[in-house]
Each structure stands twice: as C-alpha cells, then as structure tokens.
Design a protein around this motif. Structure first.
Motif, PDB file in Angstrom:
ATOM      1  N   HIS A  95       0.748  -1.164  -0.040  1.00  0.00           N
ATOM      2  CA  HIS A  95       0.119   0.034   0.020  1.00  0.00           C
ATOM      3  C   HIS A  95       1.008   1.433   0.072  1.00  0.00           C
ATOM      4  O   HIS A  95       0.518   2.343  -0.936  1.00  0.00           O
ATOM      5  N   TRP A 105       1.989   1.880  -3.399  1.00  0.00           N
ATOM      6  CA  TRP A 105       0.823   2.405  -4.429  1.00  0.00           C
ATOM      7  C   TRP A 105       0.632   3.945  -4.163  1.00  0.00           C
ATOM      8  O   TRP A 105       0.349   4.649  -4.816  1.00  0.00           O
ATOM      9  N   GLN A 106       0.764   4.264  -2.782  1.00  0.00           N
ATOM     10  CA  GLN A 106       0.905   5.817  -2.514  1.00  0.00           C
ATOM     11  C   GLN A 106       1.746   6.720  -3.261  1.00  0.00           C
ATOM     12  O   GLN A 106       1.413   7.681  -3.610  1.00  0.00           O
ATOM     13  N   GLU A 123      -8.336   5.574   1.420  1.00  0.00           N
ATOM     14  CA  GLU A 123      -7.073   4.994   1.126  1.00  0.00           C
ATOM     15  C   GLU A 123      -7.135   3.770   0.035  1.00  0.00           C
ATOM     16  O   GLU A 123      -6.458   2.705   0.235  1.00  0.00           O
ATOM     17  N   GLY A 170      -7.275   1.813  -3.834  1.00  0.00           N
ATOM     18  CA  GLY A 170      -6.388   1.357  -4.835  1.00  0.00           C
ATOM     19  C   GLY A 170      -6.750   2.529  -6.117  1.00  0.00           C
ATOM     20  O   GLY A 170      -7.242   3.491  -5.883  1.00  0.00           O
ATOM     21  N   TRP A 222      -6.115  -1.409  -3.990  1.00  0.00           N
ATOM     22  CA  TRP A 222      -6.589  -1.579  -2.681  1.00  0.00           C
ATOM     23  C   TRP A 222      -7.746  -0.969  -2.391  1.00  0.00           C
ATOM     24  O   TRP A 222      -8.167  -0.136  -3.002  1.00  0.00           O
ATOM     25  N   TRP A 279      -6.090  -6.214  -1.033  1.00  0.00           N
ATOM     26  CA  TRP A 279      -5.593  -6.038  -2.324  1.00  0.00           C
ATOM     27  C   TRP A 279      -6.704  -6.995  -3.302  1.00  0.00           C
ATOM     28  O   TRP A 279      -6.852  -8.127  -3.172  1.00  0.00           O
ATOM     29  N   SER A 325      -3.896  -4.541   4.207  1.00  0.00           N
ATOM     30  CA  SER A 325      -3.240  -3.463   4.768  1.00  0.00           C
ATOM     31  C   SER A 325      -3.816  -2.742   5.977  1.00  0.00           C
ATOM     32  O   SER A 325      -5.281  -2.499   6.044  1.00  0.00           O
ATOM     33  N   VAL A 333       1.482  -3.324   5.166  1.00  0.00           N
ATOM     34  CA  VAL A 333       0.983  -4.500   4.638  1.00  0.00           C
ATOM     35  C   VAL A 333       1.163  -5.762   5.475  1.00  0.00           C
ATOM     36  O   VAL A 333       2.320  -5.799   5.980  1.00  0.00           O
TER      37      VAL A 333
END
Length: 275
Positions: free
Chosen positions: A183, A186-187, A213, A215, A241, A253, A264, A269
């Motif tokens: 996660h 991904w951010q 938060e 995906g 996410w 996920w 997460s 994670v």
C-alpha cells in the motif's frame, strides 16, 4: 563525421555495427579503440547517462589513446569526467566553417598514440542495459516494500530522459500490477502515473467518492462479500486496494477478479492467509 573525412581521416562510429548482424558488438567496439589513433568524445547531456560510453572512455584512457572532446550540446565543463575536464574542447554547438576549422586544428594537434601496453589491460565487461536490469527487478518473483520503493525512485529519475520515457512508464505500470504491491508503494506510484497521464492525483470524477485509502481507481467501489469482488461503475474494477470485505483489516488487495491474502492497516501491509 563529414569534416573528419574531408580531412582524410577514417572515423568509425558504432552505428556501423547496425549492418553487421550477429557479430559481438562490444568486442568490435573495443577492437576499434585498440586500433585507433585517438577518440572523439561527443559532449552532450546524454554522455553522462551512457554506461557503454563511460567504459569506452576508461578503456581508451588505459590504452593511452588521446581524447578529443567535441561539444555538440551545451554541458557544464565542471561536471565533465576527470580525464576530459582538463582538456580544451572544440565547441561544435553551432557548426559552420569556423567550427570545422577549429576541429581540423584540434585533430592536427593530437599527440600520437603510444604503442599498446604489454600486458594489455583487462577488457571491460559488456555493459548491460540499465533499463534491462530494472525490468528484471520489476519482474522478480517477490519484492519487499524497500525494494519496491527503490525501484520507483530509480524509475522516476529516468522519466525526464525523453528516449527512455515510454519504457519507464511501461515498467511503472508493470510494477503497479504486481500482486505483492504494498500500500505504501501504491501511495507513491499512483500519483506518479497520474502525473504522467496528465491527470489530477487528488480529484475524482463528479458524483464519485473514492474509498478511503483505496486502490488505483478514481470511481467508487462497493465492497462485497469475501466470495465476491467489489463493484465499480457496474463492472469489475482494476487491481488495487479496496476496503476489506471481511472487515478484519482496513484494505485488501484485489487482483484479477479475486480478493487476495494481502491486507493493509494504516499503510502497513500484512499477510492474511486465512481470508
């Protein structure tokens, strides 16, 4: 090249290998360096990004081949490699008769190359493609959070190189599709790819509220039961996410139409094999 030929020199560039099929290109380049009287180092911003060019210069220097720096694009002399910074370079940024005359004078003033040393220095290894190495790492069977963040950092630095930009974007997208994407990764990755596409990394389409938060989708996703995937604008959403349907964790996920064991909580994670 035309100027050097007009002066009755025989220049050679590695472009000539394009017509030589399967011959080992690196061995041929090194053989040409060993046989030459001097090397013309083309100064441009791209010089500093080329591993092969660096190894060629270092090998020529070990053989005592005199270098002739020729600037074709503006670069700061202070950041030139040490073997070049102390040498006078030919300014060929504008071309023209004056630049040609300066090049002719500089070539005539090159000292003769000494005999090849005995024993010969070890030939440098074949340089691997930097992007090829990054591709292998992006496609590794498993990547830790630290490895994922390092990859994003290295790829982001190469986005400004026009000739590599498309390949870098492709690798960033591959990284985004990994099942083990963290996660926190991904951010960092999602806003970067949105910037590349010219999208806002904050706004969502009118009437849609992205899950907290969640995906890499901008529309709303509705969590379903553990045996069902989320719904997104009436269809299966892309990997990303989403709120954990089991409610044991904040996010889970979603990949290839299925929930996975990766969850997460507060950006960390965790593995949830009993999901």
């Amino acid at each position: 090249m035309e100027v050097l030929r007009a002066l009755h020199h025989v220049p050679w560039v590695d472009r000539e290998l394009e017509s030589e099929g399967g011959k080992p290109w690196w061995d041929r380049i090194l053989a040409e360096i060993e046989a030459c009287d001097g090397i013309v180092v083309v100064l441009s911003p791209q010089l500093f990004d080329s591993v092969p060019a660096e190894r060629e210069r270092e090998y020529a220097d070990a053989l005592g081949k005199p270098p002739l720096p020729v600037m074709v694009e503006a670069v700061t002399p202070d950041i030139l490699p040490s073997e070049l910074s102390s040498r006078q370079f030919v300014d060929f940024t504008r071309g023209g008769p004056l630049a040609g005359a300066m090049l002719a004078s500089a070539v005539a003033g090159l000292p003769p190359a000494p005999p090849l040393p005995d024993p010969m220095p070890k030939r440098p290894d074949v340089p691997s493609s930097y992007l090829g190495d990054l591709r292998k790492r992006v496609r590794a069977p498993a990547l830790s959070l630290e490895e994922q963040i390092h990859l994003i950092t290295e790829l982001r630095l190469r986005l400004d190189l026009e000739r590599e930009r498309q390949a870098v974007v492709t690798l960033l997208r591959e990284l985004q599709q990994r099942r083990d994407l963290c996660h926190a990764t991904w951010q960092l990755l999602d806003p970067l790819l949105k910037d590349v596409r010219g999208e806002s990394s904050e706004a969502t389409p009118p009437g849609d509220e992205g899950p907290a938060e969640a995906g890499p989708v901008s529309g709303s996703a509705t969590p379903q039961g553990p045996d069902e995937g989320p719904t997104w604008q009436g269809r299966t959403p892309p990997p990303g996410w989403y709120p954990d349907p089991s409610r044991r964790h904040q996010l889970r996920w979603f990949w290839n139409g299925c929930w996975t064991r990766q969850a997460s909580d507060h950006g960390k994670v965790v593995d949830d094999p009993n999901f």
